[in-house]
Design an enzyme around this catalytic site. Structure first.
Site, PDB file in Angstrom:
ATOM      1  CB  SER A 131     -16.225  13.876   5.637  1.00 37.40           C
ATOM      2  OG  SER A 131     -15.230  12.956   5.279  1.00 37.40           O
ATOM      3  NE  ARG A 151      -3.696   0.422   2.266  1.00 36.61           N
ATOM      4  CZ  ARG A 151      -4.318   0.902   3.354  1.00 36.61           C
ATOM      5  NH1 ARG A 151      -4.359   0.178   4.454  1.00 36.61           N
ATOM      6  NH2 ARG A 151      -4.876   2.097   3.339  1.00 36.61           N
ATOM      7  CE1 TYR A 166     -12.120  13.416  -3.468  1.00 36.71           C
ATOM      8  CE2 TYR A 166     -11.865  14.692  -1.443  1.00 36.71           C
ATOM      9  CZ  TYR A 166     -12.298  13.554  -2.105  1.00 36.71           C
ATOM     10  OH  TYR A 166     -12.924  12.556  -1.403  1.00 36.71           O
ATOM     11  N   PRO A 167      -7.601  17.774  -3.088  1.00 33.29           N
ATOM     12  CG  PRO A 167      -6.742  19.958  -3.147  1.00 33.29           C
ATOM     13  CD  PRO A 167      -7.660  19.022  -3.877  1.00 33.29           C
ATOM     14  CG  MET A 168      -8.591  15.834   2.403  1.00 29.87           C
ATOM     15  SD  MET A 168      -9.863  14.640   2.953  1.00 29.87           S
ATOM     16  CE  MET A 168     -10.373  15.336   4.523  1.00 29.87           C
ATOM     17  CG  ASN A 169      -6.498  21.739   4.683  1.00 36.96           C
ATOM     18  OD1 ASN A 169      -5.500  21.167   4.251  1.00 36.96           O
ATOM     19  ND2 ASN A 169      -6.732  23.029   4.485  1.00 36.96           N
ATOM     20  CE  LYS A 170      -9.512  13.950   8.495  1.00 39.92           C
ATOM     21  NZ  LYS A 170      -8.795  12.897   9.216  1.00 39.92           N
ATOM     22  CG  HIS A 172     -12.753   7.674   6.896  1.00 37.13           C
ATOM     23  ND1 HIS A 172     -13.158   8.590   5.964  1.00 37.13           N
ATOM     24  CD2 HIS A 172     -11.633   7.081   6.380  1.00 37.13           C
ATOM     25  CE1 HIS A 172     -12.324   8.555   4.929  1.00 37.13           C
ATOM     26  NE2 HIS A 172     -11.392   7.653   5.156  1.00 37.13           N
ATOM     27  CD  GLN A 216      -8.558   3.727   0.299  1.00 36.64           C
ATOM     28  OE1 GLN A 216      -8.989   2.913  -0.493  1.00 36.64           O
ATOM     29  NE2 GLN A 216      -8.234   3.410   1.536  1.00 36.64           N
TER      30      GLN A 216
HETATM   31  C1  VOV Z   1     -12.355   3.830  -0.906  1.00 35.53           C
HETATM   32  C2  VOV Z   1     -12.590   3.895   0.297  1.00 35.53           C
HETATM   33  C3  VOV Z   1     -11.800   4.321   1.496  1.00 35.53           C
HETATM   34  C4  VOV Z   1     -11.328   3.496   2.494  1.00 35.53           C
HETATM   35  C5  VOV Z   1     -11.470   1.997   2.568  1.00 35.53           C
HETATM   36  C6  VOV Z   1     -10.664   4.332   3.455  1.00 35.53           C
HETATM   37  C7  VOV Z   1     -10.102   3.846   4.643  1.00 35.53           C
HETATM   38  C8  VOV Z   1      -9.276   4.638   5.427  1.00 35.53           C
HETATM   39  C9  VOV Z   1      -8.592   4.155   6.601  1.00 35.53           C
HETATM   40  C10 VOV Z   1      -8.723   2.751   7.163  1.00 35.53           C
HETATM   41  C11 VOV Z   1      -7.821   5.184   7.082  1.00 35.53           C
HETATM   42  C12 VOV Z   1      -6.922   5.177   8.345  1.00 35.53           C
HETATM   43  C13 VOV Z   1      -5.694   4.385   8.167  1.00 35.53           C
HETATM   44  C14 VOV Z   1      -4.927   4.748   6.935  1.00 35.53           C
HETATM   45  O1  VOV Z   1      -5.066   3.977   5.970  1.00 35.53           O
HETATM   46  O2  VOV Z   1      -4.268   5.785   6.925  1.00 35.53           O
HETATM   47  C15 VOV Z   1      -8.018   6.298   6.197  1.00 35.53           C
HETATM   48  C16 VOV Z   1      -7.343   7.502   6.324  1.00 35.53           C
HETATM   49  C17 VOV Z   1      -7.701   8.625   5.584  1.00 35.53           C
HETATM   50  N1  VOV Z   1      -8.705   8.726   4.634  1.00 35.53           N
HETATM   51 FE1  VOV Z   1      -9.796   7.214   3.920  1.00 35.53          FE
HETATM   52  N2  VOV Z   1     -10.720   5.648   3.039  1.00 35.53           N
HETATM   53  C18 VOV Z   1     -11.429   5.695   1.853  1.00 35.53           C
HETATM   54  C19 VOV Z   1     -11.761   6.816   1.095  1.00 35.53           C
HETATM   55  C20 VOV Z   1     -11.434   8.096   1.510  1.00 35.53           C
HETATM   56  C21 VOV Z   1     -11.959   9.297   0.941  1.00 35.53           C
HETATM   57  C22 VOV Z   1     -12.984   9.367  -0.166  1.00 35.53           C
HETATM   58  C23 VOV Z   1     -11.387  10.356   1.583  1.00 35.53           C
HETATM   59  C24 VOV Z   1     -11.703  11.824   1.381  1.00 35.53           C
HETATM   60  C25 VOV Z   1     -12.679  12.284   2.470  1.00 35.53           C
HETATM   61  C26 VOV Z   1     -13.983  12.791   1.962  1.00 35.53           C
HETATM   62  O3  VOV Z   1     -14.892  12.985   2.790  1.00 35.53           O
HETATM   63  O4  VOV Z   1     -14.144  13.060   0.766  1.00 35.53           O
HETATM   64  C27 VOV Z   1     -10.467   9.834   2.536  1.00 35.53           C
HETATM   65  C28 VOV Z   1      -9.643  10.600   3.321  1.00 35.53           C
HETATM   66  C29 VOV Z   1      -8.754  10.029   4.216  1.00 35.53           C
HETATM   67  C30 VOV Z   1      -7.737  10.780   4.905  1.00 35.53           C
HETATM   68  C31 VOV Z   1      -7.471  12.261   4.709  1.00 35.53           C
HETATM   69  C32 VOV Z   1      -7.074   9.927   5.745  1.00 35.53           C
HETATM   70  C33 VOV Z   1      -5.923  10.276   6.704  1.00 35.53           C
HETATM   71  C34 VOV Z   1      -6.563  10.816   7.951  1.00 35.53           C
HETATM   72  C35 VOV Z   1      -5.658  11.154   9.086  1.00 35.53           C
HETATM   73  O5  VOV Z   1      -6.092  11.987   9.920  1.00 35.53           O
HETATM   74  O6  VOV Z   1      -4.556  10.617   9.181  1.00 35.53           O
HETATM   75  N3  VOV Z   1     -10.540   8.453   2.494  1.00 35.53           N
HETATM   76  N4  VOV Z   1      -8.929   5.959   5.224  1.00 35.53           N
END
Ligand code: VOV
Length: 248
Positions: A222, A130, A144-148, A171, A184
């Site tokens: 989100s 990964r 797309y870019p994003m913030n928290k 999430h 993703q």
């Molecule tokens: C396709 C689906 C999908 C899946 C399975 C998934 C799963 C996961 C897991 C399990 C984890 C945590 C562990 C890691 O893997 O880092 C994350 C982490 C993250 N994600 Fe996610 N995410 C997806 C999809 C997914 C989307 C569509 C978005 C955009 C949000 C939206 O509203 O538009 C996103 C964002 C993020 C971000 C910014 C982080 C890092 C956050 C932080 O604070 O560090 N993400 N994500």
């Protein structure tokens, strides 16, 4: 001080968005266009060789709408490797017929929110895959870019690790319900670019982007803490479809 999530980093990422200068492309003669295209196809083969030797990965997609015409997404081992591939493209004849629309610099990132206690993630081949992924050749891309948020009442970075972990679990559950439909790749860009993360999604049905992003908007992480930049969407290019796109 609050507990920071620990992160694992993999390959560096460059999303390089270009627009085609159609007036210049049309003004070129047939031979100039053929040379430019040949050079681009040769360059493309070099990217494939990098991928075959597991030193990076590249995909090229069109971009629909006026923000750009195409995006080259490169993953490489170092920032120098990314700069080299960017420079090499800039030196091609084809690049003379393009203008720079946008770029995004980041690094493939995984956080430890949902990691297993006591496990060394770097010994897990799934995690390594990964962090250094071969980019999927799905039909569509969405970036797309994003913030928290860091606002007084909604500050992600002031929440406890447990609160953040609970939200990330929710999430992840939504994300997992799109398994097989959307892939993703999350790239971290704190210290590298204008936003905190780049979100790159790949799917064979573009509507799944809309459904996933919409569903996530109702999820607290989100809904409450997410801030988003511009969205880019487009479809996969290969040597043949690129030629078709550029044909006059
Ligand atoms: C396709 C689906 C999908 C899946 C399975 C998934 C799963 C996961 C897991 C399990 C984890 C945590 C562990 C890691 O893997 O880092 C994350 C982490 C993250 N994600 Fe996610 N995410 C997806 C999809 C997914 C989307 C569509 C978005 C955009 C949000 C939206 O509203 O538009 C996103 C964002 C993020 C971000 C910014 C982080 C890092 C956050 C932080 O604070 O560090 N993400 N994500």
């Amino acid at each position: 001080m609050n507990e920071a999530a620990s992160t694992l980093e993999g390959w560096y990422a460059l999303h390089d968005f270009r627009s085609i200068n159609w007036a210049a492309w049309k003004a070129a003669d047939d031979e100039e266009r053929a040379v430019a295209l040949d050079e681009l196809q040769a360059f493309w083969k070099e990217w494939k060789a990098v991928e075959d030797s597991s030193k990076g990965s590249t995909v090229v997609y069109t971009v629909v709408g006026q923000k750009a015409d195409l995006v080259m997404m490169h993953l490489r081992e170092t920032l120098e490797d990314l700069k080299a591939v960017e420079n090499a493209f800039n030196k091609t004849m084809f690049a003379q017929y393009t203008t720079k629309s946008y770029s995004y610099v980041s690094v493939v990132e995984l956080s430890n929110y949902l990691g297993k206690e006591g496990e060394d993630p770097m010994q897990n081949p799934e995690i390594i895959a990964r962090l250094k992924p071969v980019l999927p050749q799905r039909q569509y891309i969405c970036f797309y870019p994003m913030n928290k948020k860091r606002e007084l009442n909604d500050n992600w970075y002031m929440l406890s690790m447990d609160e953040r972990r609970t939200m990330m679990r929710s999430h992840g559950m939504i994300g997992r319900s799109y398994a097989g439909k959307v892939k993703q790749i999350i790239t971290g860009s704190v210290g590298f670019d204008d936003w905190e993360w780049g979100v790159t999604l790949f799917a064979d049905d573009a509507l799944q982007f809309k459904k996933l992003v919409y569903e996530m908007r109702f999820d607290e992480v989100s809904a409450r803490y997410g801030e988003f930049g511009s969205f880019y969407v487009g479809s996969l290019l290969n040597e043949a479809t690129l030629e078709e796109m550029l044909k006059l």
